[in-house]
Design a protein around this motif. Structure first.
Motif, short mmCIF file in Angstrom:
data_model
loop_
_atom_site.label_atom_id
_atom_site.label_comp_id
_atom_site.label_asym_id
_atom_site.label_seq_id
_atom_site.Cartn_x
_atom_site.Cartn_y
_atom_site.Cartn_z
N HIS A 290 -7.95 11.14 25.48
CA HIS A 290 -7.37 10.29 24.44
C HIS A 290 -6.90 8.96 25.03
O HIS A 290 -7.11 7.90 24.44
N TYR A 291 -6.28 9.00 26.20
CA TYR A 291 -5.78 7.78 26.82
C TYR A 291 -6.93 6.86 27.22
O TYR A 291 -6.86 5.64 26.99
N ARG A 294 -8.42 5.18 24.25
CA ARG A 294 -7.55 4.12 23.77
C ARG A 294 -7.70 2.86 24.63
O ARG A 294 -7.76 1.73 24.11
N GLN A 298 -9.02 -0.96 23.55
CA GLN A 298 -8.18 -2.13 23.80
C GLN A 298 -8.92 -3.23 24.57
O GLN A 298 -8.76 -4.41 24.25
#
Length: 431
Positions: A290-291, A294, A298
């Motif tokens: 998930h990180y 993300r 970005q």
């Protein structure tokens, strides 16, 4: 009689594939069933994307009849207004792109070993005897390490076993009832129950209270998909870096507070000693994936590839899904490469381990991360990254990172330079 394939058998399989022989012919030569040869080849074939070629070309199935021009929007493009028939850049930009696949990969032998075409621009799948033998030996060594289920498979087994345990059924009865769905023995289910891997506990067993507890306590559970490290070992990392010595490396690790509580994910850029820190509620593979997804949203794919060309980490269960870290979830393009250190060799990513010392100045070992949020972790990250390092003539990692990658990324990562006289590296920083 040894039913396992040897290195000599695999060399003959590779030679047979190169000569264009069928699985039946190769099996007859080795006195093996053709299905054995087929499983061996499909299990150990190595995939190479067309993007990984030295000079990637356009492999879109529509390229000959396509009238789209200037998809890449590059001012340096020498093709001007001509159609992009051979340029490989438009494949990353065009919405109509559809990759052409080799017909040999859609039928037996499903590999390119016997292909006579030179300089093929398409994606390849090849069988290599030495690589297959190495994977086989590693799987044999790790066959009794941890458990043989990933998180999804474990959740499925739990959904079958736990409801019946709550109703008073025995493990033996459950194995009989779910024989068609469970491929596990009674002993294995008892072991998983003792390790606390199910939503029920061993006290749900009728006779548990009458049994004496085992003298040897179960060790730590390693929820690892055994095939996740194939082609990603430390020896593979050394070979990759030998061929590309100038490739920047990012070292990844986890910092625990108390067992079972929130965990820090750390990413150290070795070229400048800057370390990103992200607080995760649970230490599992899903939170790591998930990180990274993300981060990808970005900064975008191109910047992501520039920041994280190679990631070196340990063998923790939270890093057991490297495919999800490496590839763009929307396009499937490989953006980075993940490699694993050898067991109990934290010195192979010593820079990351040394930098954790600064974290322990602020959050001493054994202190839970539960009272803190990401805002507090970001504050700690900025103070640590603003602290000058001796190896860089006391320049701050944050300043060096800005020189290498630009100031725009600082705000994306929440990085902010702290003046030298205001830096705090004690627990009161985030209390």
């Amino acid at each position: 009689m040894n039913t396992h394939l040897t290195l000599e058998d695999r060399i003959q399989i590779q030679a047979g594939l190169k000569e264009g022989r069928t699985f039946t012919e190769i099996g007859g030569q080795l006195n093996k069933n053709k299905s054995t040869i087929s499983r061996e080849v499909k299990r150990h074939r190595v995939f190479t994307s067309y993007r990984e070629h030295v000079d990637p070309r356009n492999v879109c199935v529509h390229r000959q009849n396509c009238d789209i021009k200037g998809t890449c929007h590059l001012t340096t493009c020498t093709r001007g207004s001509r159609r992009c028939l051979i340029c490989g850049i438009c494949a990353r930009q065009c919405e109509r792109f559809e990759e052409e696949t080799c017909p040999m990969l859609r039928k037996d032998p499903h590999v390119c070993n016997g292909c006579k075409r030179r300089n093929c621009p398409l994606s390849h799948k090849r069988y290599d005897a030495k690589a297959a033998q190495k994977e086989y030996e590693e799987r044999l060594t790790e066959s009794r390490v941890g458990i043989s289920l990933n998180e999804e498979e474990l959740a499925y087994v739990d959904s079958l076993v736990s409801p019946l345990l709550r109703k008073g059924h025995s493990i033996a009865n459950i194995c009989h009832q779910q024989k068609a769905n469970l491929n596990l023995s009674e002993k294995t289910l008892y072991r998983y129950l003792e390790l606390g891997l199910f939503s029920t506990c061993n006290l749900d067993l009728r006779r548990k209270v009458q049994r004496k507890p085992n003298r040897k306590r179960p060790g730590s559970v390693n929820l690892v998909d055994r095939q996740c490290r194939e082609g990603r070992l430390y020896t593979d990392y050394l070979a990759f870096m030998k061929a590309r010595p100038d490739t920047p490396v990012v070292q990844m690790d986890s910092v625990e507070g108390t067992k079972g509580g929130p965990v820090l994910l750390t990413l150290l850029f070795v070229t400048c000693d800057l370390q990103l820190m992200h607080l995760r509620p649970r230490n599992n593979a899903a939170s790591v994936t998930h990180y990274f997804h993300r981060l990808l949203r970005q900064v975008g794919p191109e910047t992501f590839k520039r920041l994280f060309p190679v990631i070196l980490t340990d063998r923790g269960s939270e890093f057991s899904d490297p495919q999800s870290i490496e590839r763009d979830p929307r396009t499937g393009e490989r953006l980075t490469r993940v490699f694993f250190c050898d067991p109990r060799r934290s010195d192979q990513k010593a820079a990351c381990e040394r930098n954790h010392e600064f974290i322990r100045y602020v959050v001493p070992k054994g202190t839970s991360f539960a009272p803190y949020d990401q805002v507090a972790v970001t504050r700690m990250m900025n103070h640590i990254n603003s602290y000058g390092r001796n190896r860089w003539q006391f320049k701050a990692p944050l300043d060096i990172f800005a020189l290498l990658y630009g100031n725009e990324l600082l705000s994306v990562f929440g990085l902010k330079r702290i003046p030298d006289d205001q830096i705090i590296l004690r627990p009161e920083l985030i209390k």
